[in-house]
Design an enzyme around this catalytic site. Sequence first.
Site, PDB file in Angstrom:
ATOM      1  N   ARG A  92       0.818  -1.265  -0.006  1.00 45.63           N
ATOM      2  CA  ARG A  92      -0.282   0.142  -0.224  1.00 45.63           C
ATOM      3  C   ARG A  92       0.711   0.960  -0.315  1.00 45.63           C
ATOM      4  O   ARG A  92       0.560   2.349  -0.506  1.00 45.63           O
ATOM      5  CB  ARG A  92      -0.989  -0.096   0.933  1.00 45.63           C
ATOM      6  CG  ARG A  92      -1.601   1.297   1.563  1.00 45.63           C
ATOM      7  CD  ARG A  92      -2.648   1.133   0.026  1.00 45.63           C
ATOM      8  NE  ARG A  92      -3.331   0.297   0.087  1.00 45.63           N
ATOM      9  CZ  ARG A  92      -4.387   0.109  -0.783  1.00 45.63           C
ATOM     10  NH1 ARG A  92      -4.540   1.387  -1.432  1.00 45.63           N
ATOM     11  NH2 ARG A  92      -4.955  -0.566  -0.672  1.00 45.63           N
ATOM     12  N   ASN A 347      -1.613  -4.133   9.026  1.00 45.07           N
ATOM     13  CA  ASN A 347      -2.881  -4.788   8.567  1.00 45.07           C
ATOM     14  C   ASN A 347      -3.191  -5.040   7.116  1.00 45.07           C
ATOM     15  O   ASN A 347      -2.362  -4.662   6.504  1.00 45.07           O
ATOM     16  CB  ASN A 347      -4.127  -4.420   9.397  1.00 45.07           C
ATOM     17  CG  ASN A 347      -4.349  -5.950  10.138  1.00 45.07           C
ATOM     18  OD1 ASN A 347      -4.981  -6.084   9.447  1.00 45.07           O
ATOM     19  ND2 ASN A 347      -4.365  -5.801  11.520  1.00 45.07           N
ATOM     20  N   HIS A 349      -5.556  -3.814   4.363  1.00 50.37           N
ATOM     21  CA  HIS A 349      -4.738  -2.456   3.918  1.00 50.37           C
ATOM     22  C   HIS A 349      -3.968  -2.193   3.495  1.00 50.37           C
ATOM     23  O   HIS A 349      -3.187  -2.048   2.291  1.00 50.37           O
ATOM     24  CB  HIS A 349      -6.027  -1.166   4.170  1.00 50.37           C
ATOM     25  CG  HIS A 349      -6.165  -0.576   3.274  1.00 50.37           C
ATOM     26  ND1 HIS A 349      -5.036   1.638   3.109  1.00 50.37           N
ATOM     27  CD2 HIS A 349      -6.767   0.273   2.400  1.00 50.37           C
ATOM     28  CE1 HIS A 349      -5.919   1.578   1.911  1.00 50.37           C
ATOM     29  NE2 HIS A 349      -6.993   0.954   1.575  1.00 50.37           N
ATOM     30  N   CYS A 350      -2.819  -2.186   4.070  1.00 49.33           N
ATOM     31  CA  CYS A 350      -0.906  -1.776   4.290  1.00 49.33           C
ATOM     32  C   CYS A 350      -0.613  -2.780   2.940  1.00 49.33           C
ATOM     33  O   CYS A 350       0.673  -2.341   3.013  1.00 49.33           O
ATOM     34  CB  CYS A 350      -0.760  -1.559   5.616  1.00 49.33           C
ATOM     35  SG  CYS A 350      -1.229  -1.297   7.204  1.00 49.33           S
ATOM     36  N   LEU A 351      -1.439  -4.499   3.662  1.00 46.78           N
ATOM     37  CA  LEU A 351      -0.020  -5.582   2.675  1.00 46.78           C
ATOM     38  C   LEU A 351      -1.099  -5.429   1.298  1.00 46.78           C
ATOM     39  O   LEU A 351      -0.795  -5.809   0.711  1.00 46.78           O
ATOM     40  CB  LEU A 351      -0.609  -6.777   3.325  1.00 46.78           C
ATOM     41  CG  LEU A 351      -0.493  -7.028   4.938  1.00 46.78           C
ATOM     42  CD1 LEU A 351      -0.694  -7.912   5.354  1.00 46.78           C
ATOM     43  CD2 LEU A 351       1.241  -7.231   4.305  1.00 46.78           C
TER      44      LEU A 351
END
Length: 359
Positions: A92, A347, A349-351
Amino acid sequence: MNDLKRPMRDGYWMPGEFELHKSCWMIWPQRGDTYRLKAEPAQKAFVEIARAILQFEPLNVCVSKEQFDFAKDRLPEQVNLVEMASDDAWVRDTGPSFVVNQDRDVRGISWKFNAWGGIFSPFDQDAAVAGNILAHEQILQYGAPLVLEGGSIHVDGQGTLITTEECLLNPNRNPDLSRKEIETYLETYLGVEKIIWIKKGVFMDETDGHVDNLCTFARPGEIVLTWTDDKTDPQYDISKNACEILSRTTDAQGRKLNIHKIHQPGPLFISKEESKGFDVVEGAKWRKEGDRLAGSYINFYMPNNGIVMPLFDDPHDRYAIEAMQKIFPERRVIGVQTREILLGGGNIHCLTQQQPLSA
């Protein structure tokens, strides 16, 4: 600056995450100083996230040469594996921001990357991820002269962007740029007209308050915000202030924002067991027993017709899933236990990074 071509000048803008995707991008986690026990528990959670996303849309996973066969044996066979070097798994923030025009032609933006203000070094492989993904997809690239991580912004695809002062105005990102100059870059590269500045992100978020852990657009005119009813919790004032700012403003289309609150988990803290098993690397963040984790149900991904959201084996999990399903009645909500990902600092969304559907 004026002699550079810009997406907005070319008729491109960043669509909302809730719009249709061609596919999703992820990066296989392997850093032993980011994830404990040589990243094996995090990899198991990653596989479950991948399985959930594949129920809705195609998935590309970038994997290092060293871990390629290992990852291939563990990921579902439907995954499109792409050999690519990286320093960590947070695509992301390191991947491109995709933009589209009225004909649904897709281009990409490669931002400058400095490892969240210098959390670790070297980060040259992460800095090259956006360009490598765009080259792989044969997509035209805009190089933006601004340090920015994708998790620090959210857009509604209709001219509105939300971000936090804590992150984008942090001197460890763009110390020589004023707020107005940063706004100009956001407007010209993302095609936005209205920027909503929230003061801070989630309490103890090591990204310096990325907005994607605090709030997001459910759809144009609607915001999902992490919340707590505990007035003694430091998150209470942060979320209350964010809610007040969002309630007072309008979006680029002049709409008042409808705000949905979802109670945070916990609060969550690193256990004694969880504090063990991290590789000791010079300059790496030390995960200590008792440290608070920036847990949030808002750090979810929106694949086509779905929601893939984090769970934490917490009493609030059930209520969060129910609340999310009410907000997104047209989507199927899948929860994945991701505490091992959260221990690494991010988490779901970051991945993940969505690639918009092209014409």
